[in-house]
Motif scaffolding. Structure first.
Motif, short mmCIF file in Angstrom:
data_model
loop_
_atom_site.label_atom_id
_atom_site.label_comp_id
_atom_site.label_asym_id
_atom_site.label_seq_id
_atom_site.Cartn_x
_atom_site.Cartn_y
_atom_site.Cartn_z
N ALA A 9 7.00 26.87 -8.63
CA ALA A 9 5.83 27.35 -7.57
C ALA A 9 4.78 26.24 -7.51
N PHE A 10 4.55 25.59 -8.43
CA PHE A 10 3.48 24.59 -8.55
C PHE A 10 3.83 23.64 -7.48
N PHE A 11 5.02 22.87 -7.65
CA PHE A 11 5.23 21.97 -6.87
C PHE A 11 5.77 22.36 -5.28
N ASP A 12 5.82 23.53 -4.91
CA ASP A 12 5.88 23.94 -3.64
C ASP A 12 4.78 24.36 -2.95
N THR A 13 3.31 24.09 -3.64
CA THR A 13 2.31 24.44 -3.14
C THR A 13 1.64 23.82 -1.97
N LEU A 42 -0.17 19.97 -1.65
CA LEU A 42 -0.55 19.75 -3.17
C LEU A 42 -0.83 18.50 -3.42
N LEU A 43 -0.15 17.51 -2.82
CA LEU A 43 -0.57 16.09 -3.24
C LEU A 43 -1.99 15.51 -3.07
N PRO A 44 -2.49 15.90 -1.88
CA PRO A 44 -3.83 15.48 -1.77
C PRO A 44 -4.89 16.09 -2.66
N ALA A 45 -4.66 17.15 -2.79
CA ALA A 45 -5.34 18.14 -3.45
C ALA A 45 -5.33 17.84 -5.17
N PHE A 46 -4.10 17.46 -5.70
CA PHE A 46 -4.02 17.10 -7.03
C PHE A 46 -4.74 15.66 -7.21
N VAL A 47 -4.20 14.89 -6.47
CA VAL A 47 -5.10 13.52 -6.50
C VAL A 47 -6.78 13.71 -6.33
N SER A 48 -7.16 14.74 -5.55
CA SER A 48 -8.50 14.57 -5.22
C SER A 48 -9.15 15.21 -6.50
N THR A 49 -8.48 16.18 -7.17
CA THR A 49 -8.97 17.18 -8.15
C THR A 49 -9.08 16.29 -9.65
N ASN A 50 -8.09 15.27 -9.68
CA ASN A 50 -7.89 14.76 -10.97
C ASN A 50 -8.46 13.35 -10.90
N ARG A 51 -9.10 12.83 -9.94
CA ARG A 51 -9.85 11.69 -9.86
C ARG A 51 -10.66 11.58 -10.94
N SER A 52 -11.55 12.44 -11.03
CA SER A 52 -12.99 12.09 -12.11
C SER A 52 -12.15 12.23 -13.35
N ARG A 53 -11.23 12.91 -13.62
CA ARG A 53 -10.57 12.97 -14.92
C ARG A 53 -9.80 11.83 -15.16
N VAL A 54 -9.14 11.16 -14.59
CA VAL A 54 -8.37 10.18 -14.85
C VAL A 54 -9.37 8.79 -15.00
N VAL A 55 -10.44 8.76 -14.16
CA VAL A 55 -11.14 7.79 -14.24
C VAL A 55 -12.08 7.81 -15.43
N GLY A 56 -12.46 9.05 -15.90
CA GLY A 56 -13.24 9.42 -17.00
C GLY A 56 -12.36 8.87 -18.18
N ALA A 57 -11.22 9.04 -18.03
CA ALA A 57 -10.25 8.66 -19.40
C ALA A 57 -10.26 7.11 -19.43
N GLY A 58 -10.62 6.41 -18.44
CA GLY A 58 -10.66 4.80 -18.56
C GLY A 58 -10.04 4.10 -17.37
N ALA A 59 -9.56 4.91 -16.42
CA ALA A 59 -9.05 3.78 -15.12
C ALA A 59 -10.15 3.78 -14.18
N ALA A 97 -0.65 5.49 -2.68
CA ALA A 97 0.84 4.84 -2.42
C ALA A 97 1.71 6.05 -2.65
N LEU A 98 1.34 7.34 -3.11
CA LEU A 98 2.26 8.39 -3.52
C LEU A 98 2.72 8.94 -2.23
N GLN A 99 4.11 9.25 -2.00
CA GLN A 99 4.58 10.15 -1.07
C GLN A 99 5.02 11.67 -1.63
N ASP A 100 4.95 11.79 -2.75
CA ASP A 100 5.63 12.98 -3.38
C ASP A 100 4.91 13.15 -4.82
N PRO A 154 -3.68 30.12 -12.02
CA PRO A 154 -2.75 29.30 -10.98
C PRO A 154 -1.52 28.66 -11.22
N PRO A 155 -0.37 28.56 -10.52
CA PRO A 155 0.80 27.95 -11.18
C PRO A 155 0.58 26.63 -11.96
N PHE A 156 -0.33 25.63 -11.85
CA PHE A 156 -0.35 24.61 -12.46
C PHE A 156 -0.63 24.92 -13.89
#
Length: 354
Positions: free
Chosen positions: A3-7, A10-27, A38-41, A253-255
């Motif tokens: 169900a999660f991957f069928d949302t 999903l791709l733009p929402a996940f990328v946006s939501t996790n931006r501050s997390r990944v950058v905060g981790a050191g990226a 560059a992600l398509q899926d 949520p499914p995630f």
């Protein structure tokens, strides 16, 4: 597919939501935008982020070979962050998760070997991690950093880096179902067992002050930290960041449900785990001071934030950052200095000598 991957969307929402997390981790934020752009899926997320991490790893090896140890250490830490963040979704390829986390752990070890040779590997029943020391402090107090549902000890460099110059030693660990242990164990709601085993190990050392122990838990780690504060008497001060006071499986949520299902081993086990994530029976029994940090924009269906914990714990202080997201990665100046100052003060930390 789940169900999660069928949302939808999903791709733009996940990328946006996790931006501050990944950058905060050191990226680097610009690299994050290039890699995710560059992600398509979303199913390609683990491979893309692992590839970015391995690029930093290769450059770190080159720098170390050339004798540029500071650059190498920074590269290894960045590689560890990317490699861990490659694992933060319920992807069906569990072997890839284990491979990325193992390489992240190795990279962090190489970074510490270059810049903090006194850092020590710590490992016991239900945990594995690194013990790091502030320079110029004899027998410092210690703070345990507890990660969350899909987090690891590699994700919170900034928390450790803020505590060390405040005269506090740091034990950053993966617990059951986390990081290096994600495919070897399942989450443990009775986290006082993990904390007790860790403090038993640290108690055998003569270079730490075992009478001054603090804990900071992030996301689901905030729940674990509060449990440890209530049930492990050696914990003297506690901070939670985006920690849930309770979970309602039917509303999650499914995630979250799919991540917990993977980490717990089955949907039934995940549901049983979620029913145990409730702090209302424990909050009033927490004997020591606790700082509860929430972001005002942190809204996960089925998860009740930290306000009830702050209201019920007898010695609680509540810090709400109205514009903060989950983990407050978009608002670090508004909570991280104050939280690490608070922990250091509660533990009577001495500033390192020049």
């Amino acid at each position: 597919m789940t169900a999660f991957f069928d949302t939808p969307g999903l791709l733009p929402a996940f990328v946006s939501t996790n931006r501050s997390r990944v950058v905060g981790a050191g990226a680097d934020p610009f690299e994050y935008d290039r890699v995710t752009g560059a992600l398509q899926d979303l199913l390609d997320w683990p491979q893309a982020l692992e590839r970015a991490g391995r690029g930093h790893l290769a450059r770190a090896v080159e720098a170390e070979t050339a004798g540029h140890h500071l650059s190498a250490a920074a590269g290894y830490r960045t590689a560890a962050a990317w490699l861990h963040c490659a694992t933060v979704l319920p992807h069906p390829d569990r072997d890839a998760l284990a491979r990325a986390e193992a390489t992240a752990d190795e990279a962090m070890g190489r970074a510490l070997a270059l810049t903090e040779p006194d850092a020590a590997r710590i490992e016991g029943h239900g945990f594995v991690g690194w013990l790091r020391f502030p320079s110029g402090v004899v027998r410092p107090p210690i703070v345990v950093i507890v990660p969350g549902m899909d987090s690891s000890k590699e994700e919170f460099h900034d928390v450790a880096d803020a505590l060390l110059p405040r005269g506090v030693a740091v034990a950053a660990v993966d617990g059951p179902g986390q990081g290096l242990l994600a495919t070897r164990s399942t989450p443990e709601p009775a986290y006082e067992k993990v904390m007790g085993a860790l403090l038993d190990l640290l108690g055998a050392r003569d270079d730490l002050d075992q009478d001054r122990v603090g804990v900071i838990g992030l996301s689901l780690g905030g729940f674990y930290a509060a449990v440890a504060a209530a049930r492990e008497p050696r914990v003297r001060a506690t901070a939670t960041v985006s920690g849930p006071s309770s979970l309602d499986w039917s509303q999650l949520p499914p995630f979250v449900t799919e991540t917990l299902t993977q980490r717990c081993g089955s949907a039934d086990a995940a549901r049983a785990f979620a029913t145990q994530v409730r702090l209302d029976p424990l909050a009033a029994t927490i004997p020591g001071p606790i700082l509860v940090v929430d972001g005002g924009l942190d809204h996960i269906p089925g998860a009740t934030n930290g306000a009830p914990l702050a209201q019920a714990a007898p010695h609680a202080r509540y810090l709400l950052v109205p514009h903060g997201d989950h983990l407050l990665g978009n608002a670090r100046p508004d909570w991280l200095p104050a939280t690490t100052d608070w922990l250091a003060t509660q533990l009577g930390a001495d500033l390192p000598r020049p």
